[in-house]
Write an enzyme that holds these catalytic residues in place. Sequence first.
Site, PDB file in Angstrom:
ATOM      1  N   GLY A   8      36.743  42.667  36.084  1.00  0.00           N
ATOM      2  CA  GLY A   8      36.140  43.884  35.528  1.00  0.00           C
ATOM      3  C   GLY A   8      34.664  43.964  35.856  1.00  0.00           C
ATOM      4  O   GLY A   8      33.864  44.421  35.046  1.00  0.00           O
ATOM      5  N   TYR A 151      42.614  45.273  19.523  1.00  0.00           N
ATOM      6  CA  TYR A 151      41.442  44.730  20.249  1.00  0.00           C
ATOM      7  C   TYR A 151      40.937  43.457  19.564  1.00  0.00           C
ATOM      8  O   TYR A 151      40.667  42.444  20.230  1.00  0.00           O
ATOM      9  CB  TYR A 151      40.363  45.811  20.269  1.00  0.00           C
ATOM     10  CG  TYR A 151      39.099  45.450  21.007  1.00  0.00           C
ATOM     11  CD1 TYR A 151      39.054  45.452  22.397  1.00  0.00           C
ATOM     12  CD2 TYR A 151      37.927  45.145  20.313  1.00  0.00           C
ATOM     13  CE1 TYR A 151      37.878  45.144  23.078  1.00  0.00           C
ATOM     14  CE2 TYR A 151      36.754  44.839  20.982  1.00  0.00           C
ATOM     15  CZ  TYR A 151      36.730  44.839  22.366  1.00  0.00           C
ATOM     16  OH  TYR A 151      35.572  44.535  23.030  1.00  0.00           O
ATOM     17  N   LYS A 155      40.687  39.671  21.083  1.00  0.00           N
ATOM     18  CA  LYS A 155      39.407  38.961  21.191  1.00  0.00           C
ATOM     19  C   LYS A 155      39.404  37.681  20.346  1.00  0.00           C
ATOM     20  O   LYS A 155      38.749  36.697  20.705  1.00  0.00           O
ATOM     21  CB  LYS A 155      38.255  39.889  20.806  1.00  0.00           C
ATOM     22  CG  LYS A 155      38.085  41.077  21.759  1.00  0.00           C
ATOM     23  CD  LYS A 155      37.753  40.631  23.172  1.00  0.00           C
ATOM     24  CE  LYS A 155      37.501  41.768  24.128  1.00  0.00           C
ATOM     25  NZ  LYS A 155      37.165  41.321  25.481  1.00  0.00           N
TER      26      LYS A 155
HETATM   27  P1  NAP Z   1      33.926  48.974  30.668  1.00  0.00           P
HETATM   28  O1  NAP Z   1      32.601  49.579  30.993  1.00  0.00           O
HETATM   29  O2  NAP Z   1      35.021  49.851  30.179  1.00  0.00           O
HETATM   30  O3  NAP Z   1      34.433  48.203  32.002  1.00  0.00           O
HETATM   31  C1  NAP Z   1      35.657  47.560  31.979  1.00  0.00           C
HETATM   32  C2  NAP Z   1      35.865  46.844  33.293  1.00  0.00           C
HETATM   33  O4  NAP Z   1      37.141  46.209  33.252  1.00  0.00           O
HETATM   34  C3  NAP Z   1      35.885  47.776  34.491  1.00  0.00           C
HETATM   35  O5  NAP Z   1      35.353  47.095  35.598  1.00  0.00           O
HETATM   36  C4  NAP Z   1      37.381  48.016  34.698  1.00  0.00           C
HETATM   37  O6  NAP Z   1      37.739  48.358  36.038  1.00  0.00           O
HETATM   38  C5  NAP Z   1      37.914  46.648  34.352  1.00  0.00           C
HETATM   39  N1  NAP Z   1      39.319  46.648  33.991  1.00  0.00           N
HETATM   40  C6  NAP Z   1      39.939  47.367  33.030  1.00  0.00           C
HETATM   41  N2  NAP Z   1      41.249  47.084  33.022  1.00  0.00           N
HETATM   42  C7  NAP Z   1      41.460  46.167  34.003  1.00  0.00           C
HETATM   43  C8  NAP Z   1      42.594  45.501  34.494  1.00  0.00           C
HETATM   44  N3  NAP Z   1      43.818  45.710  33.979  1.00  0.00           N
HETATM   45  N4  NAP Z   1      42.450  44.634  35.519  1.00  0.00           N
HETATM   46  C9  NAP Z   1      41.224  44.410  36.073  1.00  0.00           C
HETATM   47  N5  NAP Z   1      40.109  45.014  35.645  1.00  0.00           N
HETATM   48  C10 NAP Z   1      40.225  45.881  34.620  1.00  0.00           C
HETATM   49  O7  NAP Z   1      33.783  47.805  29.594  1.00  0.00           O
HETATM   50  P2  NAP Z   1      32.458  47.087  28.995  1.00  0.00           P
HETATM   51  O8  NAP Z   1      31.987  47.870  27.841  1.00  0.00           O
HETATM   52  O9  NAP Z   1      31.525  46.767  30.098  1.00  0.00           O
HETATM   53  O10 NAP Z   1      33.094  45.757  28.410  1.00  0.00           O
HETATM   54  C11 NAP Z   1      33.233  44.584  29.203  1.00  0.00           C
HETATM   55  C12 NAP Z   1      33.779  43.470  28.335  1.00  0.00           C
HETATM   56  O11 NAP Z   1      32.900  43.233  27.243  1.00  0.00           O
HETATM   57  C13 NAP Z   1      35.142  43.785  27.727  1.00  0.00           C
HETATM   58  O12 NAP Z   1      35.922  42.611  27.705  1.00  0.00           O
HETATM   59  C14 NAP Z   1      34.792  44.229  26.330  1.00  0.00           C
HETATM   60  O13 NAP Z   1      35.854  44.028  25.444  1.00  0.00           O
HETATM   61  C15 NAP Z   1      33.626  43.302  26.024  1.00  0.00           C
HETATM   62  N6  NAP Z   1      32.754  43.782  24.959  1.00  0.00           N
HETATM   63  C16 NAP Z   1      32.110  44.974  25.067  1.00  0.00           C
HETATM   64  C17 NAP Z   1      31.275  45.394  24.015  1.00  0.00           C
HETATM   65  C18 NAP Z   1      30.519  46.681  24.092  1.00  0.00           C
HETATM   66  O14 NAP Z   1      29.782  46.974  23.146  1.00  0.00           O
HETATM   67  N7  NAP Z   1      30.632  47.440  25.163  1.00  0.00           N
HETATM   68  C19 NAP Z   1      31.117  44.595  22.887  1.00  0.00           C
HETATM   69  C20 NAP Z   1      31.803  43.390  22.819  1.00  0.00           C
HETATM   70  C21 NAP Z   1      32.610  42.995  23.861  1.00  0.00           C
HETATM   71  P3  NAP Z   1      37.692  49.914  36.551  1.00  0.00           P
HETATM   72  O15 NAP Z   1      36.236  50.214  36.799  1.00  0.00           O
HETATM   73  O16 NAP Z   1      38.478  49.926  37.798  1.00  0.00           O
HETATM   74  O17 NAP Z   1      38.282  50.736  35.466  1.00  0.00           O
END
Ligand code: NAP
Length: 241
Positions: A8, A151, A155
């Site tokens: 991702g 979710y 996690k």
């Molecule tokens: P995001 O912007 O939605 O990006 C998600 C990434 O995961 C994208 O690169 C997407 O690829 C990829 N992805 C989704 N489904 C996939 C699959 N089946 N196989 C391979 N790649 C896949 O998410 P984010 O906010 O940056 O979050 C990143 C991580 O941090 C996640 O694990 C999330 O749970 C965690 N997190 C986020 C927050 C927050 O506040 N944002 C807080 C705590 C934890 P595409 O670009 O091709 O769709």
Amino acid sequence: MSLALVTGGSRGIGSVIAINLAKSGYDVAICYSGNEKAAEETVEKIKEAGVKAMALKADVSDPDQVSKMFSDIKEEMGNVDVLVNNAGITRDGLLISMSEESFDAVIDINLKGTFNCTKLAVKDMMRAKHGRIINISSIVGINGNAGQANYAASKAGLIGFTKSVAREYGSKGITVNAVAPGFIETVMTESLPEKVKEAYLGQIPVKRFGSAEDVAAAVEFLASDKASYITGQVLEVTGGM
Ligand code: NAP
């Protein structure tokens, strides 16, 4: 030169983690599920750091696609030394209205995806007697969150997975840790209503939302030799939330 794989890594936090590792001198492979343009843009930014980069389209929940991804990376760039299991999705809703599909999709990508990638990475890391695995969990996996039972379960599952795999492979020079971000400003969070954001801010002692750079800095540390005596831990990047 060490090779890092960030799942991702095409956009959001994963993209910043990937670029930051590149700036620290790692060659970096990223995978994504569909957004090819974002992946290409991130690859260009990684290359600007003067290291090798490649992007692979692979659904981490599918063991066959993960297996092909690892063999393509091996052929092109060598063995993965640092694995960042960052790919993740949300499908929010209250439990009574949560479909089985939403539950399964989140568990399959966030938790089983990490299992699929870690299993393959560990084999090469054991041979190399060195490896770093960093799983991106969430504060929600520790505290729970209404509307995110799927979710939060995924996690929380990552934390148990992290602690178990750390126990299995510590003697092989492989450390396994989790990073649990709090409220990080990304597309995943920007759609939340202002009122909800204000309520979160009230719970954050450092009085600001986190950035992807805050998470990337924690990952960089855990990937480094400086963190060689740290394994099975959960590093909260929450501003004290
Ligand atoms: P995001 O912007 O939605 O990006 C998600 C990434 O995961 C994208 O690169 C997407 O690829 C990829 N992805 C989704 N489904 C996939 C699959 N089946 N196989 C391979 N790649 C896949 O998410 P984010 O906010 O940056 O979050 C990143 C991580 O941090 C996640 O694990 C999330 O749970 C965690 N997190 C986020 C927050 C927050 O506040 N944002 C807080 C705590 C934890 P595409 O670009 O091709 O769709």
